[in-house]
Write a protein that holds these residues in place. Structure first.
Motif, PDB file in Angstrom:
ATOM      1  N   MET A  19       0.832  -1.168   0.000  1.00  0.00           N
ATOM      2  CA  MET A  19       0.000   0.000   0.000  1.00  0.00           C
ATOM      3  C   MET A  19       0.883   1.239   0.000  1.00  0.00           C
ATOM      4  SD  MET A  19      -3.352   0.190   2.427  1.00  0.00           S
ATOM      5  CE  MET A  19      -2.438   0.809   3.772  1.00  0.00           C
ATOM      6  N   ARG A  20       0.511   2.197  -0.851  1.00  0.00           N
ATOM      7  CA  ARG A  20       1.331   3.393  -0.974  1.00  0.00           C
ATOM      8  C   ARG A  20       0.452   4.601  -1.236  1.00  0.00           C
ATOM      9  NH1 ARG A  20       1.708   4.421  -6.574  1.00  0.00           N
ATOM     10  NH2 ARG A  20       0.896   2.685  -7.741  1.00  0.00           N
ATOM     11  N   ILE A  21       1.014   5.785  -1.048  1.00  0.00           N
ATOM     12  CA  ILE A  21       0.331   7.017  -1.422  1.00  0.00           C
ATOM     13  C   ILE A  21       0.468   7.151  -2.939  1.00  0.00           C
ATOM     14  CG2 ILE A  21       0.331   9.532  -1.193  1.00  0.00           C
ATOM     15  CD1 ILE A  21      -0.634   8.114   1.330  1.00  0.00           C
ATOM     16  N   ILE A  22      -0.637   7.414  -3.618  1.00  0.00           N
ATOM     17  CA  ILE A  22      -0.675   7.401  -5.077  1.00  0.00           C
ATOM     18  C   ILE A  22      -0.255   8.735  -5.693  1.00  0.00           C
ATOM     19  CG2 ILE A  22      -2.185   7.039  -7.088  1.00  0.00           C
ATOM     20  CD1 ILE A  22      -1.757   4.537  -5.373  1.00  0.00           C
ATOM     21  N   GLY A  23      -0.638   9.860  -5.071  1.00  0.00           N
ATOM     22  CA  GLY A  23      -0.354  11.158  -5.689  1.00  0.00           C
ATOM     23  C   GLY A  23      -0.073  12.228  -4.655  1.00  0.00           C
ATOM     24  N   GLY A  24       0.337  13.398  -5.130  1.00  0.00           N
ATOM     25  CA  GLY A  24       0.570  14.528  -4.251  1.00  0.00           C
ATOM     26  C   GLY A  24       1.972  14.552  -3.675  1.00  0.00           C
ATOM     27  N   ARG A  25       2.129  15.338  -2.604  1.00  0.00           N
ATOM     28  CA  ARG A  25       3.457  15.599  -2.034  1.00  0.00           C
ATOM     29  C   ARG A  25       4.137  14.357  -1.461  1.00  0.00           C
ATOM     30  NH1 ARG A  25       0.643  18.484   2.960  1.00  0.00           N
ATOM     31  NH2 ARG A  25       0.989  16.876   4.520  1.00  0.00           N
TER      32      ARG A  25
ATOM     33  N   THR B 150      -8.535  -0.343   1.280  1.00  0.00           N
ATOM     34  CA  THR B 150      -8.876   0.042  -0.089  1.00  0.00           C
ATOM     35  C   THR B 150      -7.639  -0.158  -0.941  1.00  0.00           C
ATOM     36  OG1 THR B 150     -10.417   1.706   0.735  1.00  0.00           O
ATOM     37  CG2 THR B 150      -9.679   1.961  -1.534  1.00  0.00           C
ATOM     38  N   THR B 151      -7.782  -0.865  -2.041  1.00  0.00           N
ATOM     39  CA  THR B 151      -6.626  -1.130  -2.896  1.00  0.00           C
ATOM     40  C   THR B 151      -6.109   0.165  -3.509  1.00  0.00           C
ATOM     41  OG1 THR B 151      -7.930  -1.486  -4.891  1.00  0.00           O
ATOM     42  CG2 THR B 151      -7.533  -3.428  -3.482  1.00  0.00           C
ATOM     43  N   ASP B 152      -4.845   0.157  -3.895  1.00  0.00           N
ATOM     44  CA  ASP B 152      -4.254   1.331  -4.547  1.00  0.00           C
ATOM     45  C   ASP B 152      -5.066   1.710  -5.786  1.00  0.00           C
ATOM     46  OD1 ASP B 152      -2.280   1.236  -2.628  1.00  0.00           O
ATOM     47  OD2 ASP B 152      -0.674   0.644  -3.985  1.00  0.00           O
ATOM     48  N   ARG B 153      -5.495   0.709  -6.547  1.00  0.00           N
ATOM     49  CA  ARG B 153      -6.243   0.962  -7.784  1.00  0.00           C
ATOM     50  C   ARG B 153      -7.558   1.668  -7.493  1.00  0.00           C
ATOM     51  NH1 ARG B 153     -10.187  -2.173  -9.985  1.00  0.00           N
ATOM     52  NH2 ARG B 153     -10.795  -1.567 -12.065  1.00  0.00           N
ATOM     53  N   VAL B 154      -8.309   1.191  -6.502  1.00  0.00           N
ATOM     54  CA  VAL B 154      -9.594   1.807  -6.169  1.00  0.00           C
ATOM     55  C   VAL B 154      -9.369   3.207  -5.591  1.00  0.00           C
ATOM     56  CG1 VAL B 154     -11.648   1.654  -4.693  1.00  0.00           C
ATOM     57  CG2 VAL B 154     -10.818  -0.376  -5.896  1.00  0.00           C
ATOM     58  N   ARG B 155      -8.352   3.370  -4.747  1.00  0.00           N
ATOM     59  CA  ARG B 155      -8.062   4.686  -4.177  1.00  0.00           C
ATOM     60  C   ARG B 155      -7.715   5.681  -5.284  1.00  0.00           C
ATOM     61  NH1 ARG B 155      -3.420   5.080  -1.512  1.00  0.00           N
ATOM     62  NH2 ARG B 155      -3.462   2.850  -1.157  1.00  0.00           N
ATOM     63  N   GLU B 156      -6.893   5.246  -6.239  1.00  0.00           N
ATOM     64  CA  GLU B 156      -6.551   6.125  -7.357  1.00  0.00           C
ATOM     65  C   GLU B 156      -7.799   6.482  -8.159  1.00  0.00           C
ATOM     66  OE1 GLU B 156      -3.174   6.495 -10.804  1.00  0.00           O
ATOM     67  OE2 GLU B 156      -3.725   4.478 -10.157  1.00  0.00           O
ATOM     68  N   SER B 157      -8.683   5.519  -8.382  1.00  0.00           N
ATOM     69  CA  SER B 157      -9.929   5.776  -9.110  1.00  0.00           C
ATOM     70  C   SER B 157     -10.813   6.768  -8.359  1.00  0.00           C
ATOM     71  CB  SER B 157     -10.687   4.466  -9.339  1.00  0.00           C
ATOM     72  OG  SER B 157      -9.935   3.585 -10.140  1.00  0.00           O
ATOM     73  N   ILE B 158     -10.886   6.639  -7.045  1.00  0.00           N
ATOM     74  CA  ILE B 158     -11.689   7.560  -6.234  1.00  0.00           C
ATOM     75  C   ILE B 158     -11.169   8.990  -6.393  1.00  0.00           C
ATOM     76  CG2 ILE B 158     -12.146   8.287  -3.846  1.00  0.00           C
ATOM     77  CD1 ILE B 158     -12.391   5.267  -3.160  1.00  0.00           C
ATOM     78  N   PHE B 159      -9.870   9.183  -6.268  1.00  0.00           N
ATOM     79  CA  PHE B 159      -9.319  10.535  -6.357  1.00  0.00           C
ATOM     80  C   PHE B 159      -9.409  11.082  -7.776  1.00  0.00           C
ATOM     81  CE2 PHE B 159      -8.030   9.573  -2.125  1.00  0.00           C
ATOM     82  CZ  PHE B 159      -8.137  10.804  -1.493  1.00  0.00           C
ATOM     83  N   ASN B 160      -9.265  10.232  -8.789  1.00  0.00           N
ATOM     84  CA  ASN B 160      -9.472  10.690 -10.164  1.00  0.00           C
ATOM     85  C   ASN B 160     -10.917  11.134 -10.363  1.00  0.00           C
ATOM     86  OD1 ASN B 160      -6.836  10.315 -11.010  1.00  0.00           O
ATOM     87  ND2 ASN B 160      -7.210   8.254 -11.802  1.00  0.00           N
ATOM     88  N   LEU B 161     -11.851  10.387  -9.814  1.00  0.00           N
ATOM     89  CA  LEU B 161     -13.268  10.746  -9.907  1.00  0.00           C
ATOM     90  C   LEU B 161     -13.542  12.063  -9.193  1.00  0.00           C
ATOM     91  CD1 LEU B 161     -16.166  10.031 -10.720  1.00  0.00           C
ATOM     92  CD2 LEU B 161     -16.313   8.635  -8.644  1.00  0.00           C
ATOM     93  N   LEU B 162     -12.983  12.238  -8.010  1.00  0.00           N
ATOM     94  CA  LEU B 162     -13.189  13.486  -7.270  1.00  0.00           C
ATOM     95  C   LEU B 162     -12.613  14.684  -8.017  1.00  0.00           C
ATOM     96  CD1 LEU B 162     -12.397  12.399  -3.600  1.00  0.00           C
ATOM     97  CD2 LEU B 162     -14.619  13.092  -4.522  1.00  0.00           C
ATOM     98  N   ILE B 163     -11.415  14.537  -8.532  1.00  0.00           N
ATOM     99  CA  ILE B 163     -10.721  15.666  -9.151  1.00  0.00           C
ATOM    100  C   ILE B 163     -11.243  15.963 -10.550  1.00  0.00           C
ATOM    101  CG2 ILE B 163      -8.446  16.416 -10.004  1.00  0.00           C
ATOM    102  CD1 ILE B 163      -7.333  14.851  -7.485  1.00  0.00           C
ATOM    103  N   ASN B 164     -11.636  14.924 -11.290  1.00  0.00           N
ATOM    104  CA  ASN B 164     -12.067  15.111 -12.679  1.00  0.00           C
ATOM    105  C   ASN B 164     -13.571  14.953 -12.877  1.00  0.00           C
ATOM    106  OD1 ASN B 164      -9.326  15.388 -13.571  1.00  0.00           O
ATOM    107  ND2 ASN B 164      -9.121  13.172 -13.366  1.00  0.00           N
TER     108      ASN B 164
END
Length: 187
Positions: free
Chosen positions: A1-7, A28-42
């Motif tokens: 598990m890792r931080i996907i984006g940002g600082r 929450t898997t890295d893939r789902v977390r990345e999808s959540i933040f992409n959905l929020l931002i875009n």
């Protein structure tokens, strides 16, 4: 598990591996977390993360809230009543060095008391699947003044949930065996 984006992008977090079924820890898997933040931002919500006060209910490892901090959130309050979860969250806060930007509350997310501080702009909700805990936690958070009137709620569940009274479904996506629902408080 890792931080996907940002600082803190790429920072490895403490994990429970595949999960801890006895304690209902299912990260929450890295893939789902990345999808959540992409959905929020875009997803046409503006920037719901930058500068936000975030509430992470059923926080587990704290990965969702920590991801939000990495991407510019101002503050995260983590709520989880599990001993193992609290230990993981503390370790991950230390690992990311964000102690002053966080609060960890050891309590049942379905029984939140009255919140007299500033309400939260973004709420993550990742309860144990199929137990009806998400509905109860959202109602408790709304009734206790935890959610800002224009707040955004991101709810993970194993099946497509029905929003409880007082919330409107804005978007819903399926990622493997996880449904991610975006909700707002009703006017």
């Amino acid at each position: 598990m890792r931080i996907i984006g940002g600082r803190a992008r790429g920072l490895m977090l403490e994990s429970v591996g595949a999960g801890d079924a006895a304690r209902h820890l299912r990260p929450t898997t890295d893939r789902v977390r990345e999808s959540i933040f992409n959905l929020l931002i875009n997803g046409g919500y503006g920037d719901p993360v930058g500068g936000a006060r975030v509430l992470d209910l059923f926080a587990g490892t704290g990965a969702l809230g920590l991801e939000a901090l990495s991407r510019g959130a101002a503050h995260v309050t983590f709520v989880d009543d599990g001993t193992a979860a609290a230990t993981l969250i503390r370790r991950n806060i230390e690992r990311m060095r964000v102690g002053p930007e966080t609060v960890l509350l050891r309590r049942d997310a379905t029984r939140l008391e009255r919140h007299d501080g500033a309400a939260f702009d973004l709420v993550f909700l990742d309860p144990p699947y199929g137990k009806g805990l998400g509905e109860r936690a959202m109602t408790a958070a709304r009734d206790g003044g935890w959610i800002a009137p224009a707040g955004l709620i991101v709810w993970e569940e194993g099946t497509a949930p029905t929003p409880p009274p007082g919330f409107d479904l804005v978007d819903q996506r399926r990622y493997g065996d996880t449904f991610v629902s975006i909700l707002r408080p009703s006017d």
